[in-house]
Design a protein around this motif. Structure first.
Motif, PDB file in Angstrom:
ATOM      1  N   ARG A 249      -2.877   8.933 -12.840  1.00 41.47           N
ATOM      2  CA  ARG A 249      -2.647   7.758 -11.993  1.00 41.47           C
ATOM      3  C   ARG A 249      -3.604   7.742 -10.812  1.00 41.47           C
ATOM      4  O   ARG A 249      -4.139   6.696 -10.440  1.00 41.47           O
ATOM      5  CB  ARG A 249      -1.204   7.730 -11.503  1.00 41.47           C
ATOM      6  N   ALA A 250      -3.851   8.907 -10.225  1.00 42.92           N
ATOM      7  CA  ALA A 250      -4.775   8.997  -9.096  1.00 42.92           C
ATOM      8  C   ALA A 250      -6.195   8.632  -9.533  1.00 42.92           C
ATOM      9  O   ALA A 250      -6.927   7.956  -8.801  1.00 42.92           O
ATOM     10  CB  ALA A 250      -4.736  10.387  -8.485  1.00 42.92           C
TER      11      ALA A 250
ATOM     12  N   GLY B 138      -8.253  -3.803 -15.379  1.00 40.47           N
ATOM     13  CA  GLY B 138      -8.706  -3.243 -16.651  1.00 40.47           C
ATOM     14  C   GLY B 138      -9.358  -1.888 -16.490  1.00 40.47           C
ATOM     15  O   GLY B 138      -9.107  -0.968 -17.276  1.00 40.47           O
ATOM     16  N   VAL B 139     -10.191  -1.736 -15.475  1.00 44.22           N
ATOM     17  CA  VAL B 139     -10.842  -0.452 -15.218  1.00 44.22           C
ATOM     18  C   VAL B 139      -9.798   0.616 -14.914  1.00 44.22           C
ATOM     19  O   VAL B 139      -9.861   1.735 -15.436  1.00 44.22           O
ATOM     20  CB  VAL B 139     -11.855  -0.588 -14.052  1.00 44.22           C
ATOM     21  N   ALA B 140      -8.812   0.268 -14.094  1.00 42.06           N
ATOM     22  CA  ALA B 140      -7.761   1.230 -13.755  1.00 42.06           C
ATOM     23  C   ALA B 140      -6.981   1.652 -14.998  1.00 42.06           C
ATOM     24  O   ALA B 140      -6.694   2.836 -15.190  1.00 42.06           O
ATOM     25  CB  ALA B 140      -6.818   0.638 -12.713  1.00 42.06           C
ATOM     26  N   VAL B 141      -6.668   0.706 -15.849  1.00 46.21           N
ATOM     27  CA  VAL B 141      -5.911   1.010 -17.073  1.00 46.21           C
ATOM     28  C   VAL B 141      -6.723   1.889 -18.002  1.00 46.21           C
ATOM     29  O   VAL B 141      -6.217   2.890 -18.533  1.00 46.21           O
ATOM     30  CB  VAL B 141      -5.493  -0.300 -17.784  1.00 46.21           C
ATOM     31  N   VAL B 142      -7.979   1.551 -18.212  1.00 41.13           N
ATOM     32  CA  VAL B 142      -8.828   2.316 -19.135  1.00 41.13           C
ATOM     33  C   VAL B 142      -9.037   3.739 -18.616  1.00 41.13           C
ATOM     34  O   VAL B 142      -8.934   4.698 -19.386  1.00 41.13           O
ATOM     35  CB  VAL B 142     -10.167   1.585 -19.363  1.00 41.13           C
TER      36      VAL B 142
ATOM     37  N   ALA C  16       0.827  -1.208   0.000  1.00 42.08           N
ATOM     38  CA  ALA C  16       0.000   0.000   0.000  1.00 42.08           C
ATOM     39  C   ALA C  16       0.862   1.259   0.000  1.00 42.08           C
ATOM     40  O   ALA C  16       0.577   2.225  -0.720  1.00 42.08           O
ATOM     41  CB  ALA C  16      -0.927  -0.001   1.209  1.00 42.08           C
ATOM     42  N   ALA C  17       1.931   1.250   0.784  1.00 43.10           N
ATOM     43  CA  ALA C  17       2.829   2.407   0.823  1.00 43.10           C
ATOM     44  C   ALA C  17       3.523   2.608  -0.513  1.00 43.10           C
ATOM     45  O   ALA C  17       3.653   3.747  -0.993  1.00 43.10           O
ATOM     46  CB  ALA C  17       3.855   2.227   1.939  1.00 43.10           C
ATOM     47  N   LEU C  18       3.963   1.534  -1.134  1.00 41.49           N
ATOM     48  CA  LEU C  18       4.614   1.638  -2.441  1.00 41.49           C
ATOM     49  C   LEU C  18       3.640   2.153  -3.496  1.00 41.49           C
ATOM     50  O   LEU C  18       3.983   3.023  -4.308  1.00 41.49           O
ATOM     51  CB  LEU C  18       5.174   0.284  -2.861  1.00 41.49           C
ATOM     52  N   THR C  19       2.414   1.655  -3.476  1.00 36.87           N
ATOM     53  CA  THR C  19       1.400   2.118  -4.423  1.00 36.87           C
ATOM     54  C   THR C  19       1.109   3.603  -4.228  1.00 36.87           C
ATOM     55  O   THR C  19       1.036   4.359  -5.202  1.00 36.87           O
ATOM     56  CB  THR C  19       0.107   1.300  -4.263  1.00 36.87           C
ATOM     57  N   ALA C  20       0.966   4.028  -2.982  1.00 38.52           N
ATOM     58  CA  ALA C  20       0.689   5.439  -2.708  1.00 38.52           C
ATOM     59  C   ALA C  20       1.849   6.315  -3.153  1.00 38.52           C
ATOM     60  O   ALA C  20       1.639   7.379  -3.759  1.00 38.52           O
ATOM     61  CB  ALA C  20       0.417   5.636  -1.220  1.00 38.52           C
ATOM     62  N   GLN C  21       3.059   5.879  -2.886  1.00 43.46           N
ATOM     63  CA  GLN C  21       4.226   6.681  -3.273  1.00 43.46           C
ATOM     64  C   GLN C  21       4.346   6.781  -4.786  1.00 43.46           C
ATOM     65  O   GLN C  21       4.625   7.852  -5.316  1.00 43.46           O
ATOM     66  CB  GLN C  21       5.492   6.067  -2.655  1.00 43.46           C
ATOM     67  N   GLN C  22       4.118   5.695  -5.496  1.00 44.99           N
ATOM     68  CA  GLN C  22       4.234   5.711  -6.953  1.00 44.99           C
ATOM     69  C   GLN C  22       3.068   6.454  -7.606  1.00 44.99           C
ATOM     70  O   GLN C  22       3.203   6.955  -8.716  1.00 44.99           O
ATOM     71  CB  GLN C  22       4.294   4.279  -7.491  1.00 44.99           C
ATOM     72  N   THR C  23       1.921   6.518  -6.934  1.00 44.39           N
ATOM     73  CA  THR C  23       0.745   7.153  -7.507  1.00 44.39           C
ATOM     74  C   THR C  23       0.726   8.658  -7.261  1.00 44.39           C
ATOM     75  O   THR C  23       0.403   9.441  -8.158  1.00 44.39           O
ATOM     76  CB  THR C  23      -0.538   6.528  -6.935  1.00 44.39           C
ATOM     77  N   PHE C  24       1.069   9.072  -6.069  1.00 42.34           N
ATOM     78  CA  PHE C  24       0.854  10.461  -5.676  1.00 42.34           C
ATOM     79  C   PHE C  24       2.129  11.286  -5.521  1.00 42.34           C
ATOM     80  O   PHE C  24       2.055  12.427  -5.080  1.00 42.34           O
ATOM     81  CB  PHE C  24       0.071  10.513  -4.366  1.00 42.34           C
ATOM     82  N   ALA C  25       3.297  10.745  -5.859  1.00 43.98           N
ATOM     83  CA  ALA C  25       4.535  11.502  -5.658  1.00 43.98           C
ATOM     84  C   ALA C  25       5.373  11.516  -6.930  1.00 43.98           C
ATOM     85  O   ALA C  25       5.404  10.554  -7.690  1.00 43.98           O
ATOM     86  CB  ALA C  25       5.335  10.891  -4.517  1.00 43.98           C
ATOM     87  N   ASP C  26       6.041  12.635  -7.105  1.00 45.05           N
ATOM     88  CA  ASP C  26       7.033  12.774  -8.165  1.00 45.05           C
ATOM     89  C   ASP C  26       8.231  13.464  -7.531  1.00 45.05           C
ATOM     90  O   ASP C  26       8.262  14.695  -7.432  1.00 45.05           O
ATOM     91  CB  ASP C  26       6.484  13.580  -9.332  1.00 45.05           C
TER      92      ASP C  26
END
Length: 102
Positions: free
Chosen positions: A66-67, A88-92, A47-57
């Motif tokens: 991504r969000a 699939g939903v996330a990708v689309v 969860a931490a890795l997903t949050a960092q990769q999604t919401f941080a640059d």
């Protein structure tokens, strides 16, 4: 030469962590607290890795396509969709938002 020193130190460190894990007594691993921690720790790390990769640059907080994809995946999960449908939903949704926003 500094790169090879870093590689060697990392290799020794990884080996030491593996060795320490093998030396832990079996009785210590059977405690309920350790079992519960071992079950929850991978989920928390993912969860931490997903949050960092999604919401941080770097050091900046970013809300972009991504969000939107993660939000759409969360909605699909709440609707009890199968895993492949969630992905699939996330990708689309991510691709759609990127196409719209440029």
């Amino acid at each position: 030469m500094n790169v090879w020193i870093a590689v060697a130190v990392t290799a020794v460190g990884c080996y030491a962590v593996k060795l320490i894990g093998l030396l832990v007594p079996a009785g210590a691993l059977e405690r309920p607290v350790v079992k519960r921690l071992a079950a929850l720790l991978p989920v928390a790390l993912l969860a931490a890795l997903t949050a960092q990769q999604t919401f941080a640059d770097g050091r900046v907080l970013i809300l972009d396509a991504r969000a939107a994809g993660v939000a759409a995946a969360a909605v699909a999960l709440l609707l009890r969709a199968p895993f492949l449908v969630v992905v699939g939903v996330a990708v689309v949704v991510t691709a759609g938002v990127r196409a719209i926003t440029g």
